[in-house]
Write an enzyme that holds these catalytic residues in place. Structure first.
Site, short mmCIF file in Angstrom:
data_model
loop_
_atom_site.label_atom_id
_atom_site.label_comp_id
_atom_site.label_asym_id
_atom_site.label_seq_id
_atom_site.Cartn_x
_atom_site.Cartn_y
_atom_site.Cartn_z
N THR A 41 0.82 -1.22 0.00
CA THR A 41 0.00 0.00 0.00
C THR A 41 0.85 1.27 0.00
O THR A 41 0.32 2.37 -0.01
CB THR A 41 -0.95 0.02 1.22
N HIS A 46 8.27 0.02 6.06
CA HIS A 46 8.71 0.83 7.19
C HIS A 46 9.27 -0.08 8.28
O HIS A 46 9.37 -1.31 8.09
CB HIS A 46 7.58 1.72 7.73
N HIS A 49 7.80 -3.42 9.24
CA HIS A 49 8.04 -4.57 8.38
C HIS A 49 9.43 -5.17 8.59
O HIS A 49 9.67 -6.33 8.24
CB HIS A 49 7.93 -4.17 6.90
N LYS A 83 -6.79 -1.87 12.05
CA LYS A 83 -7.27 -0.61 11.49
C LYS A 83 -8.64 -0.29 12.03
O LYS A 83 -9.49 -1.17 12.19
CB LYS A 83 -7.33 -0.69 9.95
N ARG A 87 -9.32 1.26 4.56
CA ARG A 87 -8.14 1.78 3.88
C ARG A 87 -8.49 2.41 2.54
O ARG A 87 -9.46 2.03 1.90
CB ARG A 87 -7.14 0.64 3.62
N GLN A 172 -6.80 -14.24 2.18
CA GLN A 172 -5.49 -14.58 2.74
C GLN A 172 -5.38 -16.08 2.98
O GLN A 172 -4.33 -16.68 2.76
CB GLN A 172 -5.22 -13.81 4.03
N ASP A 193 -0.51 -9.45 14.82
CA ASP A 193 -1.82 -8.95 14.43
C ASP A 193 -2.44 -9.78 13.30
O ASP A 193 -3.61 -9.61 12.96
CB ASP A 193 -1.75 -7.47 14.03
N LYS A 228 3.95 0.96 19.88
CA LYS A 228 4.65 0.62 18.65
C LYS A 228 5.84 1.55 18.42
O LYS A 228 5.72 2.77 18.54
CB LYS A 228 3.72 0.70 17.44
N LYS A 231 7.61 5.36 15.07
CA LYS A 231 6.90 6.60 14.78
C LYS A 231 7.82 7.78 15.07
O LYS A 231 8.45 7.86 16.13
CB LYS A 231 5.63 6.71 15.63
N THR A 232 7.89 8.71 14.14
CA THR A 232 8.69 9.92 14.31
C THR A 232 7.78 11.13 14.15
O THR A 232 6.61 10.99 13.81
CB THR A 232 9.82 9.99 13.26
#
Length: 406
Positions: A41, A46, A49, A83, A87, A172, A193, A228, A231-232
């Site tokens: 996506t 990131h 992953h 989520k 999406r 899936q 998850d 998590k 994150k920045t």
């Protein structure tokens, strides 16, 4: 062949497994073909992953064969797991481009040569499915009552879950079945998850084919508070150097909390565990040496040794009393902006996203130009601010930029 299960347990990867004792024996005696799915996506993976990539790399190093499955078909629906909202749907062209970028990043840790690993795209079998045939052949094996108890669906029921997304688990599960038939894939791995989706595929193979299939999840990358990581202030910590520079990537790991160092060394590097434990046991100021090792090793894996050395050199120049500033991240302005206001320059160079943020930064005393702390939001840059063609901008306590004129 070493038993990778012991390695994964020792390093802290494994969260849940479907058949622990069976899997331990299989890892000792067989070359397992397994898969992990990657959602295309975005045009970059990131840091969330990255732990899955390391999971996969350890398996391959132990002699097992990975399949990296990119969800070119399922991305057209979107995984509801984790989520709270539906999406955004992407075009086929956007997805194909993202897949090409993802393969390049995966290749940094996974060896795809000579069939040692396989890249598959589920668009190859999902996009041409006959829906009625699919529901008759696959849907009959799924209990709606059971699906509704899955965590990935439960949290969406209050806000609304579309039937469009409800199909995701079936797709899936079907992926696992296809890979089982095509490549003898007997195991699906993924983040914790994905547990419900992994079980769905495993049970589909067992019911439909009468074959053994297994699932295993790894812990998500969280800090000591359970939040998590990755994150920045600018969003996700991307693996693409154009989205997150190697310097910023290095600095993220250099600045993790002391309590997270050992876990990150175990999960995100290939350092021997004896060394991981030694570094993780360092206290007070000495823990900074462990953080430097962590930052260098992780940056080297993603961006290569040369970029890791550059990032390390830049950090030492800024924080360690070094003198080589050539690797500090550089931003530029056209000559016509030379006498522009600082707030305009900060926004133009993306040091801050908006003038409001620039104003807030100055008002809070968080902006330094050279050696001068800026207190006036109407301040402009002067010729005297530029030393040897550049000026050093410090944002907050740890963000540095070298500003030049093009």
């Amino acid at each position: 062949m070493s038993n990778v299960y012991d390695i994964l347990v020792e390093r802290g990867y494994i969260k849940q497994v479907t058949h622990e004792e069976e899997m331990k024996k299989i890892f000792e005696t067989e070359k397992v073909t397994f898969y992990i799915g990657f959602d295309p996506t975005a045009d970059s993976l990131h840091i969330g992953h990255f732990i899955a990539m390391m999971f996969m790399a350890h398996m391959q190093r132990a002699g097992h064969r990975p399949i990296a499955l990119v969800g070119g078909g399922t991305a057209m629906i979107g995984d509801p797991s984790g989520k709270t909202d539906m999406r955004k749907m992407l075009s086929k062209e956007e997805i194909d481009y993202n897949i090409s970028c993802i393969k390049t990043q995966l290749s940094k840790l996974i060896d795809f040569s000579d069939g040692k690993a396989i890249l598959e795209n589920n668009a190859d079998w999902l996009l041409n499915l006959n829906y009625v045939d699919f529901i008759r052949d696959i849907g009959v094996h799924f209990s709606v009552n059971k699906m509704l108890t899955a965590e990935c669906f439960k949290q969406r029921l209050e806000k609304g879950l579309s039937f469009f997304e409800f199909n995701y688990m079936l797709m899936q599960g079907y992926d696992f079945l296809v890979l089982n038939k095509k490549h003898g894939c007997t195991m699906e791995l993924g983040g914790d998850d994905q547990w419900s989706n992994i079980i769905a595929g495993m049970e589909l193979i067992r019911k439909k084919e009468g074959k053994a299939a297994y699932g295993m999840t790894c812990a998500l990358l969280t800090n000591s508070e359970g939040k998590k990581m990755g994150k920045t202030e600018n969003g996700a910590l991307w693996l693409d150097a154009n989205k997150t520079s190697p310097y910023d990537f290095y600095q993220y790991w250099r600045n993790v909390e002391d309590s997270d160092v050992e876990k990150c060394l175990a999960l995100l590097t290939f350092l021997p565990m004896d060394e991981v434990r030694r570094l993780g046991a360092l206290k007070d100021e000495k823990i900074n040496e462990a953080k430097k090792v962590l930052a260098f090793e992780v940056t080297k894996l993603i961006h290569g040794e040369e970029e890791a050395i550059k990032a390390q050199t830049a950090a030492e120049a800024l924080f360690g009393g070094g003198t080589n500033m050539s690797n500090v991240p550089t931003v530029s302005i056209p000559v016509g902006m030379k006498n522009a206001g600082l707030m305009d320059i900060l926004v133009y160079t993306d040091i801050v996203p908006s003038k409001a943020e620039a104003r807030r930064l100055i008002e809070q005393g968080g902006l330094t130009i050279g050696d001068k702390k800026i207190q006036d939001k109407n301040e402009t840059l002067l010729d005297s601010d530029f030393k040897n063609g550049s000026v050093l901008i410090k944002k907050g306590k740890k963000k540095y930029y070298s500003l030049i004129i093009e």
